[in-house]
Write an enzyme that holds these catalytic residues in place. Structure first.
Site, short mmCIF file in Angstrom:
data_model
loop_
_atom_site.label_atom_id
_atom_site.label_comp_id
_atom_site.label_asym_id
_atom_site.label_seq_id
_atom_site.Cartn_x
_atom_site.Cartn_y
_atom_site.Cartn_z
CD GLU A 145 2.84 -1.49 2.97
OE1 GLU A 145 2.22 -0.59 2.36
OE2 GLU A 145 2.58 -2.68 2.83
CB CYS B 140 -0.92 0.01 1.21
SG CYS B 140 -2.22 -1.23 1.10
#
Lengths: 312, 785
Positions: B431, B429
């Site tokens: 990271e 997402c």
């Protein structure tokens, strides 16, 4: 006229503001904050901010949000609020528009529109978005109501904006004394200037005032070399006739300081506000103009000015 | 879009996800026939067995070949990790959302072969059997989730080494390491030898798979009546004989080489976030430039190849998830997230011609997989941002936008070299990681609003009556807000301790039982260390715990401070009663809490200061604590779909939120709480110290009208640049009317293609559960007047 000094007592003088809108993107270049000053000398039939018309604060009541808890009745220092069939209207003759009831209302069914603010109060709000002005070439727009009505307050605000390096826009009907306009113009980067109709009879009938001063002021801004965006509300059946558009176009073509003509199609968003405020709405039944008719009007105006856009 | 791509795309969109039992059966056979040998060699043997036998699929018309399963969207399972029960298969087959069709043959295979062998031997069973009582209770209560219980660690991304070395080059690196090991006095030489040999077996196995594709293509070419397609098939065969064994020579070689490696990684195990080519534009640029220069490639040809490549990602749904894992990540998307732009390793503007090509591909393909993002540095040109903004405003959430300069700073803060940081980026997402050099493993979501609920109840969970946390005292007896925050901090620390204790055990289980020698071959410095990816072989080893609901927590704490301790109009005992009643009969109090509390997302310094203290508490509880892989725990703030699950297990909160309803997502304000427009949201969010996280997620929703015309692009670009100048990590956009979304709820059939941004990924609106749909509609819609 303006000698550049403001008496000390005016700096902390208050104006009445009815809204401060951040991320305003249709009132001038870039990302802006628009400060709406209360009060307007015109009575345009199509006005979509009727709560801004009176100079004083206005109390709005939304029965659909009301929990009928009665907290407002207890809170009101004037004992102005009465219950009737589950609704809690304030009696206008008793209500002092102090806003105590609105503060007490957890459901936000009551709202006081318009609050007194100092220049410092407004600037604190306005300065919050300065990173976005810098990045986008935006700034601060003063709108209304009619911002020139509170001209002392406006001049102080404009001066403070200049001090912070903010680009300034004044969104005006142009209905003010030439003296006031001159003071404001010296501190304003761009005017958004409403031109409702060049036809005097139409102007009087639908705005309640003569258009002569407005036209004269527009010519004055031109003679001072101030940049102006002309905004024309297009209200079907009122000011959209080919003759009306043609005379407006001729008038604009003669000015020489106009950056752009922006056509604002009439819309009905404001109607429910009239209901909430208990004011009759005189244009009931008038429809939003079609895309085709807006494009036609834009084409007509292109004969008089190279840049015409349709906004709203 | 060419006719070929249109056909492949439509085929991919039309394919129904099916649970394929082929991998489960092959793994079972391989495991049955493997003796008691060291784990890396055992796993390498299983991997070779798979690569030698799994069905080879060449779809009509495609130019890039290779499927994980026996058909597009026929999805493998991983019984060695999580063996689905017959009940699970039934649920997967029949559930309303994110279903996988299960054939009678698959059920038979599971009943007769797979389940009998794996029962009692799976990683999932091992994990749950060794977790302690506190961990199990907190997990059951929904205080946190566990990422590793049915999917493997992964969360990693490839760098450029494949394109320079090919698998044979990497294999030869492993062979050299093995050779030098023979001369060393390393006491762990035995284990390292096993690991390195396993890596070499895996390199050969993937080359074998590519060879099988070459044979299949030749065979197909033999019976292909269309001369054009025949030539294409022979070209496929030629390429599959060369890559991924040797370094690619052409643009097409490079894509095919990556794709085989991708298939290897997602077949070896089912790592989270699948796998990811990372800085694709920079890896491809030399091949693109050479191809254009020598006339072997055209811009249109390159685009078609990229689009064929995109379809391959869309053909691989995330493996079937069940239980809490299905709740926290309810999507077919498997989170491969392609980065564009950013910086070069030298710290210069990384935008090139392929970057713009990729943006066009994203726009034309409109697929939920792969995910895509741009890495935006202050050094990148505005033309790049504006090109991306033109795609973003079409509304479906891709690409998302990351602050490349902040991402580098985040990595340098935790000791990564600046060069490794510049070659890194973001995956999954949001990271942050050093591509090709880091194992940055997400361990699970952490339910911060639940901690407020536990604090209000002295550590007791009101849903079950169980004493879950430390007895921090009767909240009604607290005299100051600081006392409350002290108790909140104690609860956070307690559950972080429980979570980390569990994660450390789980890390060791993977190191011991499920090493991944093929992935280890790809990530520095596994070869040099002779240590597996799952055992700390990577250069950097991060364990993230993802905080959820900071908006809900901030507003709840702000409400407590304002109404209980400052104004004093609402005593704590009264608040507790109102929350216990879920506001039934207390609507006025609920509205008071909701409407008369300073809330996060409005650029209110008081509320935002509470957000900052919650951040500090969470940060200090986690950041820098050692994991078992020689690395450390870090925080990030993102939810996938976990804010729905966490909301469902959390009672009413003091911000006026009803029990069971979603909590806030990412670092976004509570849905509807932000009333001052997007600039105020960005100001609030930028008061968080993003650089001390490994990623934060901010959603914004606009009506399409607001972003119309050149002015719309200008505003979007300026919003992004301003947020990043103030230190923001990530921002993503939905550009859709609430009315359209409501209509899609009523008439899903007419909105099958409506894609929205959820959280770090995009998904089909109609594939989302009802509560998530409602949550997205409830997000504040920034509009224009």
């Amino acid at each position: 006229m303006d000698d550049g000094t403001i008496p000390a007592q005016e700096r902390e003088s208050k104006g009445t503001v009815f809204n401060i809108m951040r991320f305003s993107v249709h009132d001038g270049p870039g990302i802006r904050t628009t400060v709406f000053l209360k009060g307007c000398p015109l009575q345009c039939a199509w006005c979509h901010n009727p709560e801004a018309l009176p100079g004083a604060p206005v109390l709005v009541y939304r029965p659909d949000r009301c929990l009928a808890c009665g907290d407002c009745v207890d809170a009101c220092p004037q004992h102005a609020i009465r219950e009737s069939e589950g609704k809690f209207e304030a009696l206008p003759e008793l209500c002092a528009r102090c806003g105590t009831c609105a503060e007490a209302c957890a459901a936000e069914a009551r709202e006081l529109i318009g609050r007194p603010m100092t220049v410092g109060d407004v600037m604190r709000e306005v300065e919050r978005d300065s990173p976005f002005y810098r990045e986008s070439g935006g700034g601060v727009t003063f709108s209304g109501g009619e911002p020139l009505l509170q001209h002392r307050f406006l001049v102080e605000l404009l001066r403070a904006c200049a001090g912070s390096g903010f680009h300034t826009v004044v969104d005006t009907s142009g209905y003010a004394s030439p003296d006031v306009l001159y003071r404001v113009a010296g501190l304003t980067d761009l005017f958004l200037y409403d031109l409702k109709s060049v036809n005097e009879e139409i102007h009087r009938r639908f705005t309640g005032v003569s258009g002569a001063l407005i036209r004269g002021n527009l010519e004055r801004l031109a003679s001072w070399g101030k940049k102006v965006v002309i905004r024309m509300p297009i209200v079907p059946g009122i000011n959209d006739s080919p003759e009306n558009i043609e005379t407006a176009g001729r008038f604009i073509a003669a000015l020489g300081n106009v950056v752009r003509i922006e056509l604002i199609p009439y819309h009905t968003i404001g109607i429910d506000k009239y209901e909430r405020l208990g004011i009759p709405y005189s244009l009931a039944g008038v429809q939003t103009p079609s895309c085709d008719s807006m494009n036609r009007i834009a084409d007509d105006l292109l004969r008089f000015h190279p840049v015409v856009s349709i906004g709203g | 879009m060419t006719d070929r791509v249109r056909m492949l795309r439509e085929q991919s969109l039309a394919a129904i996800p099916v649970l394929a039992h082929e991998r489960a059966l092959l793994v079972t056979e391989a495991a049955m026939n493997t003796g008691d040998i060291p784990a890396p060699l055992r796993r390498a043997g299983v991997f070779r067995y798979l690569m030698e036998r799994e069905t080879v699929v060449i779809n009509d018309g495609e130019l890039i070949v290779g499927e994980r399963g026996p058909a597009p969207k026929a999805t493998s399972t991983y019984p060695e990790l999580c063996c689905h029960t017959l009940d699970d298969l039934e649920i997967l087959d029949t559930r309303q959302k994110i279903a996988f069709r299960v054939s009678p043959e698959t059920k038979d295979a599971y009943r007769e072969r797979v389940i009998p062998f794996w029962k009692g031997k799976t990683m999932r069973e091992r994990i749950f059997s060794v977790m302690d009582g506190q961990w199990k209770d907190a997990y059951a209560a929904g205080v946190f989730t566990e990422f590793m219980e049915q999917r493997a660690p992964g969360h990693t991304v490839l760098d450029g080494k494949l394109y320079a070395k090919g698998l044979l080059g990497l294999r030869s690196d492993a062979a050299s390491a093995l050779e030098s090991l023979g001369r060393s006095q390393d006491p762990l030489a035995g284990a390292k030898r096993d690991e390195l040999e396993a890596m070499m077996i895996c390199a050969d196995a993937v080359i074998t798979l590519a060879g099988r594709y070459a044979e299949a293509a030749e065979e197909k070419a033999g019976s292909e009546p269309d001369p054009l397609r025949k030539t294409e098939l022979l070209e496929i065969a030629r390429i599959c004989r060369r890559v991924p064994a040797r370094p690619p020579e052409s643009f097409r070689d490079a894509l095919q080489a990556y794709w085989f490696v991708h298939l290897g990684v997602i077949t070896e195990l089912n790592p989270w976030d699948a796998f990811n080519p990372g800085r694709l534009d920079q890896h491809l640029a030399p091949f693109y430039e050479r191809g254009i220069a020598d006339g072997t490639l055209t811009r249109e040809g390159a685009k078609e190849l990229l689009e064929c490549f995109w379809v391959k990602f869309n053909n691989q749904p995330a493996p079937p998830k069940v239980g809490v894992t299905a709740e926290e990540s309810s999507t077919y998307t498997d989170f491969a997230n392609i980065n564009s732009g950013g910086l070069t390793v030298q710290g210069e503007d990384g935008v090139n011609d392929v970057t713009y090509l990729v943006l066009e591909v994203i726009d034309e393909m409109r697929l939920v997989q792969p995910s895509s993002n741009i890495q935006l540095s202050r050094k990148n040109p505005d033309a790049f941002l504006r090109a991306a903004a033109g795609v973003i405003r079409k509304g479906w959430g891709q690409p998302s936008v990351f602050n490349a300069d902040a991402v580098v700073e985040e990595m340098v803060r935790v000791g990564k070299t600046v060069e490794d940081a510049r070659q890194g980026g973001t995956s999954g997402c949001v990271e942050t990681g050093a591509f090709g050099k880091e194992a940055y493993i997400l361990t699970g979501y952490f339910n911060l609003p639940k901690i407020v609920e536990l604090t209000l109840n002295g550590g007791r969970d009101p849903r079950t009556g169980m004493q879950l946390g430390p007895a921090t005292g009767d909240a009604a007896a607290f005299h100051t807000f600081e006392e409350f925050m002290h108790a909140f901090r104690a609860q956070v620390h307690h559950f972080v301790d429980v979570k980390i204790r569990g994660s450390n055990v789980i890390e060791r289980l993977y190191a011991e039982y499920l090493p991944v020698p093929f992935l280890s071959l790809l990530i520095d410095d596994c070869i040099a260390k002779g240590v597996d990816y799952n055992a700390g072989g990577a250069r950097y080893n991060t364990s993230y715990i993802q905080g959820v609901g900071i908006g809900t927590v901030t507003d709840s704490l702000s409400a407590i401070r304002h109404h209980v301790f400052e104004e004093g109009g609402l005593p704590m005992a009264g608040l507790l009663g109102v929350l216990a009643a879920d506001f039934q009969g207390y609507e006025k109090t609920r509205l008071l809490l909701k409407n008369r509390t300073p809330r996060y997302g409005n650029d209110d310094d008081g509320a935002d200061a509470i957000m900052q203290s919650v951040f500090e508490i969470y940060f200090k509880a986690i950041d820098g604590r050692p994991n078992t892989r020689g690395g450390t725990y870090r925080i990030n703030l993102l939810p996938t779909t976990c804010h729905i699950y966490f909301g469902a297990v959390t009672g009413a909160t003091p911000d006026g939120r009803n029990a069971g309803t979603p909590v806030s997502e990412g670092i976004s304000p509570v849905q509807g709480a932000d009333r001052q427009g997007p600039t105020a949201v960005l100001m609030s969010a930028s008061k968080m110290d993003h650089v001390r996280t490994g990623g934060t997620l901010l959603n914004q929703k606009f009506t399409p009208k607001l972003l119309e015309g050149e002015k719309g692009i200008d505003c979007l670009a300026a919003l992004i640049r301003s947020y990043f100048r103030m230190g923001g990590h990530h921002i993503q956009f939905n550009v859709v009317d609430a009315a359209t979304l409501r209509d899609a709820q009523v008439h899903p059939g007419e909105h099958r293609d409506l894609i929205v941004r959820v959280a770090g990924y995009s998904d089909y609106f109609c594939d989302l559960g009802r509560s998530l749909q409602d949550e997205i509609i409830a997000r504040t819609e920034h509009t224009s007047l």
